[in-house]
Design a protein around this motif. Structure first.
Motif, PDB file in Angstrom:
ATOM      1  N   LEU A  21       9.841  -0.821  14.454  1.00 49.03           N
ATOM      2  CA  LEU A  21       9.691   0.019  13.267  1.00 49.03           C
ATOM      3  C   LEU A  21       8.420  -0.337  12.501  1.00 49.03           C
ATOM      4  O   LEU A  21       8.143  -1.500  12.235  1.00 49.03           O
ATOM      5  CB  LEU A  21      10.890  -0.166  12.336  1.00 49.03           C
ATOM      6  N   TYR A  22       7.653   0.685  12.131  1.00 49.28           N
ATOM      7  CA  TYR A  22       6.484   0.483  11.268  1.00 49.28           C
ATOM      8  C   TYR A  22       6.353   1.629  10.275  1.00 49.28           C
ATOM      9  O   TYR A  22       6.362   1.418   9.066  1.00 49.28           O
ATOM     10  CB  TYR A  22       5.196   0.353  12.092  1.00 49.28           C
ATOM     11  N   VAL A  23       6.230   2.851  10.773  1.00 47.63           N
ATOM     12  CA  VAL A  23       6.131   3.993   9.869  1.00 47.63           C
ATOM     13  C   VAL A  23       7.417   4.140   9.053  1.00 47.63           C
ATOM     14  O   VAL A  23       7.375   4.502   7.869  1.00 47.63           O
ATOM     15  CB  VAL A  23       5.838   5.285  10.652  1.00 47.63           C
ATOM     16  N   THR A  24       8.564   3.841   9.669  1.00 46.29           N
ATOM     17  CA  THR A  24       9.839   3.966   8.953  1.00 46.29           C
ATOM     18  C   THR A  24       9.903   3.071   7.722  1.00 46.29           C
ATOM     19  O   THR A  24      10.300   3.537   6.641  1.00 46.29           O
ATOM     20  CB  THR A  24      11.017   3.670   9.901  1.00 46.29           C
ATOM     21  N   PRO A  25       9.539   1.779   7.793  1.00 49.11           N
ATOM     22  CA  PRO A  25       9.499   0.975   6.562  1.00 49.11           C
ATOM     23  C   PRO A  25       8.516   1.509   5.525  1.00 49.11           C
ATOM     24  O   PRO A  25       8.792   1.449   4.321  1.00 49.11           O
ATOM     25  CB  PRO A  25       9.084  -0.415   7.056  1.00 49.11           C
ATOM     26  N   GLY A  50      10.857  -2.135   1.752  1.00 51.99           N
ATOM     27  CA  GLY A  50      10.039  -1.827   2.925  1.00 51.99           C
ATOM     28  C   GLY A  50       9.640  -3.070   3.690  1.00 51.99           C
ATOM     29  O   GLY A  50       9.684  -3.090   4.930  1.00 51.99           O
ATOM     30  N   PHE A  51       9.271  -4.126   2.963  1.00 48.70           N
ATOM     31  CA  PHE A  51       8.900  -5.373   3.630  1.00 48.70           C
ATOM     32  C   PHE A  51      10.096  -5.979   4.357  1.00 48.70           C
ATOM     33  O   PHE A  51       9.951  -6.503   5.471  1.00 48.70           O
ATOM     34  CB  PHE A  51       8.335  -6.369   2.625  1.00 48.70           C
ATOM     35  N   LEU A 108       8.403  -2.878  -7.386  1.00 47.80           N
ATOM     36  CA  LEU A 108       8.919  -4.128  -6.841  1.00 47.80           C
ATOM     37  C   LEU A 108      10.074  -3.874  -5.877  1.00 47.80           C
ATOM     38  O   LEU A 108      10.123  -4.429  -4.771  1.00 47.80           O
ATOM     39  CB  LEU A 108       9.370  -5.044  -7.982  1.00 47.80           C
ATOM     40  N   ILE A 109      11.001  -3.006  -6.282  1.00 46.46           N
ATOM     41  CA  ILE A 109      12.158  -2.709  -5.437  1.00 46.46           C
ATOM     42  C   ILE A 109      11.721  -2.021  -4.149  1.00 46.46           C
ATOM     43  O   ILE A 109      12.165  -2.365  -3.043  1.00 46.46           O
ATOM     44  CB  ILE A 109      13.169  -1.845  -6.204  1.00 46.46           C
ATOM     45  N   ALA A 110      10.845  -1.032  -4.281  1.00 46.37           N
ATOM     46  CA  ALA A 110      10.406  -0.271  -3.109  1.00 46.37           C
ATOM     47  C   ALA A 110       9.645  -1.150  -2.126  1.00 46.37           C
ATOM     48  O   ALA A 110       9.895  -1.111  -0.908  1.00 46.37           O
ATOM     49  CB  ALA A 110       9.538   0.906  -3.554  1.00 46.37           C
ATOM     50  N   ALA A 111       8.704  -1.957  -2.640  1.00 42.36           N
ATOM     51  CA  ALA A 111       7.915  -2.817  -1.755  1.00 42.36           C
ATOM     52  C   ALA A 111       8.794  -3.862  -1.078  1.00 42.36           C
ATOM     53  O   ALA A 111       8.633  -4.148   0.122  1.00 42.36           O
ATOM     54  CB  ALA A 111       6.798  -3.490  -2.547  1.00 42.36           C
ATOM     55  N   ALA A 112       9.746  -4.419  -1.820  1.00 42.74           N
ATOM     56  CA  ALA A 112      10.639  -5.427  -1.239  1.00 42.74           C
ATOM     57  C   ALA A 112      11.500  -4.822  -0.136  1.00 42.74           C
ATOM     58  O   ALA A 112      11.718  -5.448   0.917  1.00 42.74           O
ATOM     59  CB  ALA A 112      11.511  -6.037  -2.332  1.00 42.74           C
ATOM     60  N   TYR A 164       0.804  -1.214   0.000  1.00 32.50           N
ATOM     61  CA  TYR A 164       0.000   0.000   0.000  1.00 32.50           C
ATOM     62  C   TYR A 164       0.841   1.270   0.000  1.00 32.50           C
ATOM     63  O   TYR A 164       0.417   2.291  -0.558  1.00 32.50           O
ATOM     64  CB  TYR A 164      -0.949  -0.028   1.196  1.00 32.50           C
ATOM     65  N   ALA A 165       2.002   1.250   0.635  1.00 29.27           N
ATOM     66  CA  ALA A 165       2.873   2.428   0.588  1.00 29.27           C
ATOM     67  C   ALA A 165       3.318   2.698  -0.847  1.00 29.27           C
ATOM     68  O   ALA A 165       3.387   3.850  -1.288  1.00 29.27           O
ATOM     69  CB  ALA A 165       4.087   2.230   1.494  1.00 29.27           C
ATOM     70  N   THR A 166       3.591   1.621  -1.567  1.00 25.76           N
ATOM     71  CA  THR A 166       3.992   1.757  -2.974  1.00 25.76           C
ATOM     72  C   THR A 166       2.834   2.273  -3.822  1.00 25.76           C
ATOM     73  O   THR A 166       2.971   3.259  -4.562  1.00 25.76           O
ATOM     74  CB  THR A 166       4.461   0.406  -3.524  1.00 25.76           C
ATOM     75  N   TYR A 167       1.702   1.610  -3.712  1.00 23.74           N
ATOM     76  CA  TYR A 167       0.569   1.987  -4.557  1.00 23.74           C
ATOM     77  C   TYR A 167       0.045   3.378  -4.210  1.00 23.74           C
ATOM     78  O   TYR A 167      -0.328   4.144  -5.105  1.00 23.74           O
ATOM     79  CB  TYR A 167      -0.559   0.963  -4.425  1.00 23.74           C
ATOM     80  N   GLY A 168       0.019   3.714  -2.923  1.00 25.20           N
ATOM     81  CA  GLY A 168      -0.462   5.034  -2.518  1.00 25.20           C
ATOM     82  C   GLY A 168       0.366   6.152  -3.120  1.00 25.20           C
ATOM     83  O   GLY A 168      -0.170   7.154  -3.612  1.00 25.20           O
ATOM     84  N   ALA A 169       1.688   5.989  -3.089  1.00 25.32           N
ATOM     85  CA  ALA A 169       2.558   6.991  -3.687  1.00 25.32           C
ATOM     86  C   ALA A 169       2.375   7.050  -5.201  1.00 25.32           C
ATOM     87  O   ALA A 169       2.341   8.136  -5.802  1.00 25.32           O
ATOM     88  CB  ALA A 169       4.018   6.684  -3.345  1.00 25.32           C
TER      89      ALA A 169
END
Length: 209
Positions: A157-161, A190-191, A184-188, A109-114
């Motif tokens: 950590l939660y908001v930081t990822p 953060g996860f 793909l890179i961003a989501a990987a 969701y962080a990826t898609y939201g951005a």
């Protein structure tokens, strides 16, 4: 009267990432209902609230049509996620399952939201903020309604990822990276950071007076 602007379209890979984020966040909401030993109706309620909460706030802020209002798929995904948890084995969803499903939802969701914010012409820094908001708001709403300490108030950590994920996607988009690859890179990333925080208890230093 100003004519309506065309609705931006996102690559299919990002649309699939959105559906994935909805599904895993919905599962995390149903898992919390399971921990509270609630009814099936409450399972579905928590699945829906968690699955659509962050995206709803994002769409309202960026001036987009609220994504689940004009289509059946989103609510059906949430209902099916709730049913899967309700019918699933306790072993399947035991232990830290809630945290791991939440981590997957956060990264997606962080990826898609951005990405959606950028597609609607939002400036890079607010688009980054929309990614973080999309990733975190559903979990916050879920926890508040359940009377649990909010995920952002816990030490790990939660908001930081989420910020790492959204920031990487926006940054790579600005330099012209292919959107699906950037996603793909961003989501990987953060996860991975959230996963390490879960496994090793990583946290940022707390304020000390």
């Amino acid at each position: 009267m100003t004519p309506d602007l065309p609705t931006p379209t996102l690559p299919q890979a990002l649309v699939l990432l959105d559906y994935f984020g909805i599904a895993v966040f919905a599962v995390s909401g149903a898992l919390l209902a399971a921990e509270k030993k609630q009814t099936l109706v409450t399972f579905i309620f928590f699945a829906v609230v968690t699955g659509v909460g962050g995206g709803t706030l994002r769409d309202l802020l960026i001036g987009a049509p609220v994504f689940w209002v004009h289509a059946n798929a989103v609510l059906l995904i949430c209902i099916l996620a709730a049913l899967a948890v309700w019918l699933g084995s306790r072993r399947t969803f035991s232990g830290q399952a809630l945290l791991w499903f939440d981590a997957m939802g956060m990264a997606a969701y962080a990826t898609y939201g951005a990405a959606k914010a950028l597609a609607y012409g939002v400036a890079p820094v607010p688009a980054f903020a929309m990614g973080v908001l999309t990733a975190c708001a559903g979990g916050i709403i879920r926890d508040v309604l359940a009377g649990e300490p909010s995920i952002i108030m816990r030490p790990e950590l939660y908001v930081t990822p989420a910020a790492l994920t959204a920031g990487l996607f926006v940054g790579m988009s600005l330099v012209g990276a292919d959107e699906p690859i950037a996603a793909l890179i961003a989501a990987a990333a953060g996860f991975a950071l959230r996963g390490l925080a879960i496994a090793r208890g990583w946290s940022l230093p707390a304020y000390r007076d």
